[in-house]
Design an enzyme around this catalytic site. Sequence first.
Site, short mmCIF file in Angstrom:
data_model
loop_
_atom_site.label_atom_id
_atom_site.label_comp_id
_atom_site.label_asym_id
_atom_site.label_seq_id
_atom_site.Cartn_x
_atom_site.Cartn_y
_atom_site.Cartn_z
N ASP A 117 0.11 6.55 -4.20
CA ASP A 117 -1.10 6.21 -4.95
C ASP A 117 -1.40 7.24 -6.04
OD1 ASP A 117 -1.48 3.98 -3.42
OD2 ASP A 117 -3.10 4.80 -2.21
N HIS A 152 0.86 -1.17 0.00
CA HIS A 152 0.00 0.00 0.00
C HIS A 152 0.90 1.23 0.00
CE1 HIS A 152 -4.13 -1.25 -0.01
NE2 HIS A 152 -3.97 -2.09 0.99
#
Length: 376
Positions: A156, A126
């Site tokens: 991200d 992540h």
Amino acid sequence: MPGALSRFRMLDLSRQLPGPFCSMLLADLGMDVLAVYSPTDPMGMGIPLLGRNKRSLTLNLKAPEGRAIFHRLAREADVVLEGSRPGAAARLGVDYETLGQLNPRLVYCSISGYGQDGPYRDRVGHDVNYLGFAGVIGLTGPAGGPPVIPGVQIADIGGGTLMAAVGILAALAAREETGRGQFVDIAMLDGSLAWQVVHVMRYLAERQEPARGDTMLTGHHPCYAIYETRDGRHVTVGALEPHFWRTLCERLGVPEFIEKQFAEGAEREGMFRRIRARFREQTMAEWVAELADLDICFGPVATLGEALADPQLRHRGMVVELDGGRRTLGNPIKLSDTPPTIRTPPPELGEHTDTVLAALGYSRADIAGLRARGVV
């Protein structure tokens, strides 16, 4: 007026944040984005905001009939976007090698954590993990303190969303010259390291390892730092250029610091003490009223609510008022002739399934049968 990208069609298989944010930016610019979701996974739709301007199709890609439908759609698509772990798309028969044979003009973009090759290819991750590997978290936080997770998803969005959007547009531009599509391989780890460009270039040139909270751009010098105010709020100072620093010193009543902008050691610490004490004499609002319009590079540390109410961001259309009094995030890409627009709200799961299948020639009975068999 048609959007800048209105002649392009995308099939979006992505989930979570990086891919859907990328396709939303492109959809705002006019691209026809058909988001493909599993009929049994409503959570796969992710953040509702990111579905605006898109159509929604449910399709079970594990079923042969579902793959066949996707292949038919891919023959006419310009772009396919996916964000699964490397190898997942191939197992479903919707990878670039398969679809590229059906449509040689296809631009196929994969967003993954570590890329389609290399020793970390199959690892899960992540945002926090990619930033850790890239050295970003190691530099985030105060000097002498522990590393801190950034408050926004740099890997991200910065490493995934934006790099993917640039890659897709570059591949579409190249197709105009070559007539062929290509594979766009975006790794969020790669993009995260690219965000360290200032530190990277200095390290490569001087072999100087930057220290957390102790570089020019992370608060080492008083001219580029965060200061607490009398009411416990904070303000930012970015007076790197000498003329900005001069103006700040004059307004704070410390003209003797003008020639010592980049002082080190005890002298630097003494400057920090004086300037910190000075900023604690007034509230954040009072400092903003006094300094914000001067050539200093100065501003408040705003809350999110304050940022959304900020007159500059409102003027720039970053908070959009929709019908019914609802508000949403605007698009940061400003074009003079073909600006991004918000045309439709986020769709319900599978809202356009029947319409898409009917356009492919399926009858109502056919569609009912597909639904009964769990294909859509």
